[in-house]
Each structure stands twice: as structure tokens, then as C-alpha cells.
Design a protein around this motif. Structure first.
Motif, PDB file in Angstrom:
ATOM      1  N   TYR A   2      25.757  18.146   9.654  1.00 23.64           N
ATOM      2  CA  TYR A   2      24.316  18.275   9.894  1.00 23.64           C
ATOM      3  C   TYR A   2      23.933  17.431  11.096  1.00 23.64           C
ATOM      4  O   TYR A   2      24.311  16.270  11.191  1.00 23.64           O
ATOM      5  N   GLN A   3      23.164  18.017  12.003  1.00 24.59           N
ATOM      6  CA  GLN A   3      22.754  17.318  13.214  1.00 24.59           C
ATOM      7  C   GLN A   3      21.445  16.554  13.027  1.00 24.59           C
ATOM      8  O   GLN A   3      21.227  15.536  13.655  1.00 24.59           O
ATOM      9  N   ILE A   4      20.569  17.082  12.184  1.00 23.34           N
ATOM     10  CA  ILE A   4      19.259  16.473  11.988  1.00 23.34           C
ATOM     11  C   ILE A   4      19.336  15.509  10.802  1.00 23.34           C
ATOM     12  O   ILE A   4      19.692  15.912   9.688  1.00 23.34           O
ATOM     13  N   PHE A   5      19.003  14.259  11.056  1.00 27.84           N
ATOM     14  CA  PHE A   5      19.139  13.215  10.047  1.00 27.84           C
ATOM     15  C   PHE A   5      18.494  13.579   8.722  1.00 27.84           C
ATOM     16  O   PHE A   5      19.050  13.341   7.653  1.00 27.84           O
ATOM     17  N   PHE A   6      17.302  14.138   8.764  1.00 29.89           N
ATOM     18  CA  PHE A   6      16.556  14.393   7.532  1.00 29.89           C
ATOM     19  C   PHE A   6      17.303  15.342   6.602  1.00 29.89           C
ATOM     20  O   PHE A   6      17.295  15.168   5.388  1.00 29.89           O
ATOM     21  N   PHE A   7      17.960  16.339   7.153  1.00 29.25           N
ATOM     22  CA  PHE A   7      18.762  17.246   6.329  1.00 29.25           C
ATOM     23  C   PHE A   7      20.061  16.580   5.902  1.00 29.25           C
ATOM     24  O   PHE A   7      20.507  16.729   4.765  1.00 29.25           O
ATOM     25  N   ARG A   8      20.666  15.840   6.804  1.00 25.22           N
ATOM     26  CA  ARG A   8      21.921  15.137   6.492  1.00 25.22           C
ATOM     27  C   ARG A   8      21.718  14.155   5.341  1.00 25.22           C
ATOM     28  O   ARG A   8      22.584  13.991   4.488  1.00 25.22           O
ATOM     29  N   LYS A   9      20.552  13.528   5.297  1.00 25.34           N
ATOM     30  CA  LYS A   9      20.246  12.560   4.238  1.00 25.34           C
ATOM     31  C   LYS A   9      20.391  13.183   2.848  1.00 25.34           C
ATOM     32  O   LYS A   9      21.000  12.585   1.957  1.00 25.34           O
ATOM     33  N   HIS A  10      19.870  14.378   2.644  1.00 26.58           N
ATOM     34  CA  HIS A  10      19.923  15.008   1.321  1.00 26.58           C
ATOM     35  C   HIS A  10      21.361  15.357   0.940  1.00 26.58           C
ATOM     36  O   HIS A  10      21.760  15.194  -0.218  1.00 26.58           O
ATOM     37  N   CYS A  11      22.131  15.815   1.895  1.00 30.81           N
ATOM     38  CA  CYS A  11      23.537  16.102   1.643  1.00 30.81           C
ATOM     39  C   CYS A  11      24.298  14.813   1.316  1.00 30.81           C
ATOM     40  O   CYS A  11      25.135  14.782   0.408  1.00 30.81           O
ATOM     41  N   MET A  12      23.992  13.743   2.034  1.00 28.76           N
ATOM     42  CA  MET A  12      24.650  12.460   1.785  1.00 28.76           C
ATOM     43  C   MET A  12      24.313  11.923   0.394  1.00 28.76           C
ATOM     44  O   MET A  12      25.181  11.383  -0.292  1.00 28.76           O
ATOM     45  N   VAL A  13      23.073  12.079  -0.030  1.00 26.19           N
ATOM     46  CA  VAL A  13      22.672  11.624  -1.364  1.00 26.19           C
ATOM     47  C   VAL A  13      23.467  12.393  -2.420  1.00 26.19           C
ATOM     48  O   VAL A  13      24.009  11.804  -3.360  1.00 26.19           O
ATOM     49  N   ALA A  14      23.565  13.712  -2.267  1.00 27.54           N
ATOM     50  CA  ALA A  14      24.307  14.532  -3.232  1.00 27.54           C
ATOM     51  C   ALA A  14      25.774  14.121  -3.276  1.00 27.54           C
ATOM     52  O   ALA A  14      26.362  13.971  -4.355  1.00 27.54           O
ATOM     53  N   SER A  15      26.370  13.925  -2.134  1.00 26.52           N
ATOM     54  CA  SER A  15      27.777  13.539  -2.046  1.00 26.52           C
ATOM     55  C   SER A  15      28.005  12.154  -2.655  1.00 26.52           C
ATOM     56  O   SER A  15      28.949  11.939  -3.422  1.00 26.52           O
ATOM     57  N   TRP A  16      27.153  11.209  -2.323  1.00 27.30           N
ATOM     58  CA  TRP A  16      27.277   9.846  -2.848  1.00 27.30           C
ATOM     59  C   TRP A  16      27.124   9.833  -4.366  1.00 27.30           C
ATOM     60  O   TRP A  16      27.887   9.174  -5.070  1.00 27.30           O
ATOM     61  N   MET A  17      26.133  10.567  -4.881  1.00 28.05           N
ATOM     62  CA  MET A  17      25.937  10.616  -6.339  1.00 28.05           C
ATOM     63  C   MET A  17      27.184  11.154  -7.030  1.00 28.05           C
ATOM     64  O   MET A  17      27.594  10.641  -8.067  1.00 28.05           O
ATOM     65  N   HIS A  18      27.759  12.197  -6.457  1.00 26.89           N
ATOM     66  CA  HIS A  18      28.947  12.815  -7.061  1.00 26.89           C
ATOM     67  C   HIS A  18      30.114  11.820  -7.117  1.00 26.89           C
ATOM     68  O   HIS A  18      30.846  11.770  -8.109  1.00 26.89           O
ATOM     69  N   ARG A  19      30.276  11.030  -6.056  1.00 29.40           N
ATOM     70  CA  ARG A  19      31.390  10.081  -5.963  1.00 29.40           C
ATOM     71  C   ARG A  19      31.146   8.767  -6.700  1.00 29.40           C
ATOM     72  O   ARG A  19      32.062   8.199  -7.277  1.00 29.40           O
ATOM     73  N   THR A  62      -2.105  17.898   0.159  1.00 37.32           N
ATOM     74  CA  THR A  62      -1.369  18.807  -0.736  1.00 37.32           C
ATOM     75  C   THR A  62       0.042  19.151  -0.255  1.00 37.32           C
ATOM     76  O   THR A  62       0.640  20.094  -0.747  1.00 37.32           O
ATOM     77  N   GLU A  63       0.565  18.378   0.656  1.00 36.80           N
ATOM     78  CA  GLU A  63       1.937  18.582   1.114  1.00 36.80           C
ATOM     79  C   GLU A  63       2.890  17.905   0.137  1.00 36.80           C
ATOM     80  O   GLU A  63       2.622  16.824  -0.376  1.00 36.80           O
ATOM     81  N   ILE A  64       4.014  18.547  -0.128  1.00 33.77           N
ATOM     82  CA  ILE A  64       5.061  17.919  -0.923  1.00 33.77           C
ATOM     83  C   ILE A  64       5.857  17.027   0.014  1.00 33.77           C
ATOM     84  O   ILE A  64       6.329  17.479   1.058  1.00 33.77           O
ATOM     85  N   ALA A  65       5.991  15.772  -0.341  1.00 37.25           N
ATOM     86  CA  ALA A  65       6.703  14.817   0.502  1.00 37.25           C
ATOM     87  C   ALA A  65       8.211  15.012   0.356  1.00 37.25           C
ATOM     88  O   ALA A  65       8.708  15.247  -0.746  1.00 37.25           O
ATOM     89  N   ALA A  66       8.920  14.906   1.445  1.00 37.22           N
ATOM     90  CA  ALA A  66      10.364  15.128   1.435  1.00 37.22           C
ATOM     91  C   ALA A  66      11.172  13.833   1.436  1.00 37.22           C
ATOM     92  O   ALA A  66      12.341  13.838   1.077  1.00 37.22           O
ATOM     93  N   GLY A  67      10.571  12.736   1.828  1.00 36.57           N
ATOM     94  CA  GLY A  67      11.351  11.528   2.058  1.00 36.57           C
ATOM     95  C   GLY A  67      11.681  10.697   0.840  1.00 36.57           C
ATOM     96  O   GLY A  67      12.637   9.925   0.849  1.00 36.57           O
ATOM     97  N   ASN A  68      10.912  10.826  -0.221  1.00 31.44           N
ATOM     98  CA  ASN A  68      11.095   9.972  -1.391  1.00 31.44           C
ATOM     99  C   ASN A  68      11.165  10.844  -2.634  1.00 31.44           C
ATOM    100  O   ASN A  68      10.344  11.745  -2.806  1.00 31.44           O
ATOM    101  N   TYR A  69      12.141  10.586  -3.466  1.00 31.32           N
ATOM    102  CA  TYR A  69      12.253  11.359  -4.699  1.00 31.32           C
ATOM    103  C   TYR A  69      13.147  10.635  -5.692  1.00 31.32           C
ATOM    104  O   TYR A  69      13.890   9.722  -5.344  1.00 31.32           O
ATOM    105  N   LEU A  70      13.025  11.063  -6.939  1.00 33.12           N
ATOM    106  CA  LEU A  70      13.886  10.595  -8.025  1.00 33.12           C
ATOM    107  C   LEU A  70      14.796  11.755  -8.374  1.00 33.12           C
ATOM    108  O   LEU A  70      14.329  12.877  -8.600  1.00 33.12           O
ATOM    109  N   VAL A  71      16.084  11.496  -8.403  1.00 35.16           N
ATOM    110  CA  VAL A  71      17.044  12.560  -8.687  1.00 35.16           C
ATOM    111  C   VAL A  71      18.027  12.088  -9.754  1.00 35.16           C
ATOM    112  O   VAL A  71      18.444  10.929  -9.759  1.00 35.16           O
ATOM    113  N   THR A  72      18.335  12.983 -10.675  1.00 38.46           N
ATOM    114  CA  THR A  72      19.325  12.723 -11.713  1.00 38.46           C
ATOM    115  C   THR A  72      20.657  13.271 -11.231  1.00 38.46           C
ATOM    116  O   THR A  72      20.719  14.376 -10.690  1.00 38.46           O
ATOM    117  N   ASN A  73      21.722  12.535 -11.449  1.00 40.21           N
ATOM    118  CA  ASN A  73      23.037  13.031 -11.057  1.00 40.21           C
ATOM    119  C   ASN A  73      23.438  14.153 -12.018  1.00 40.21           C
ATOM    120  O   ASN A  73      23.921  13.907 -13.113  1.00 40.21           O
TER     121      ASN A  73
END
Length: 134
Positions: A2-19, A62-73
Motif C-alpha cells: 500500500y502506498q497511502i499510509f491511511f490504507f496501509r495502517k488498516h492492513c498493518m493493524v489486521a496483520s499485527w492482530m493476527h500475529r 455526520t461523517e464516520i471517522a476513519a482514524g480511531n476505532y475499537l477492533v476485536t481480533n
């Protein structure tokens, strides 16, 4: 990948949670520009929630924020984050606010309110052509 940090961040979170975390563990994701407001409310107050991912709506527009969230593994949550990141390959030619714009389309598709690409919201999203300065 991923070239754009904001998209790369979500992929990194998923990968880190899995590991690095156990299935069912909760992860709070915050942008670096977040300022704690109610520091007397502990984060564990939200840890009992059973949802795979919790996003929030901004109070002023009324925008959904993308930068902060709670996620369950969970498989579903990690898949949601990776699919969100994959919107980097689909960003329109105009200003779409990167992952902040993509989350809206991703959410309505994830809950089956609109089919892939040919729904009303998708058509509007992919038709964005104006620059951010417009």
C-alpha cells in the motif's frame, strides 16, 4: 503493498492482530493527532462490547471517522480491515479523503446495502473528480 499510509495502517493493524494478539482480544486504534478528552473514563469500559469493530460518527458533520476505532481480533474484523485497505486500488481521480471517504462505501457494502461498484453511492464515489482545493 500500500502506498497511502491511511490504507496501509488498516492492513498493518489486521496483520499485527493476527500475529501478536489472541482471538477475542480488543485493540484500540488511534490516530497520532488524537487528544484525550475524558481521561477519567478508562478504555476498558468499552472492552465488554461484542462487536467486531466499532467506528464512530463525528458530532459536527455526520461523517464516520476513519482514524480511531475499537477492533476485536476476529477473522471477520481482520477481513473488514484488509478489504478497507484494498480501497486504495479504487480511489477516484478526485479528492475522496483516502480511507475517510472509502469507509463510507465500505460500510454500506459490508452490510449489503449496496452491491459492488454499480450502486448509487459507488457511482457517486467513483465519479469524484474535483481537487481538494475546489
Amino acid at each position: 503493498k500500500y502506498q497511502i499510509f491511511f490504507f496501509r495502517k488498516h492492513c498493518m493493524v489486521a496483520s499485527w492482530m493476527h500475529r501478536e494478539t489472541n482471538v477475542g482480544d480488543k485493540v484500540f486504534v488511534f490516530d497520532s493527532d488524537v487528544v484525550p478528552y475524558r481521561t477519567n473514563v478508562p478504555l476498558h469500559n468499552w472492552s465488554y462490547l461484542r462487536e467486531d469493530i466499532i467506528l464512530y460518527e463525528r458530532t459536527w458533520n455526520t461523517e464516520i471517522a476513519a482514524g480511531n476505532y475499537l477492533v476485536t481480533n476476529s477473522e471477520a474484523a481482520r477481513s473488514f480491515l484488509v478489504r478497507w485497505a484494498q480501497y486504495e486500488k479504487e480511489i477516484p481521480p478526485g479528492f475522496s479523503s483516502a480511507d475517510n471517504g472509502a469507509i463510507h462505501l465500505h460500510l454500506i457494502r459490508s452490510v449489503n446495502l449496496e452491491p459492488e461498484k454499480n450502486g448509487t453511492c459507488g457511482q457517486k464515489y467513483y465519479s469524484l473528480t474535483e481537487a481538494v482545493t475546489n
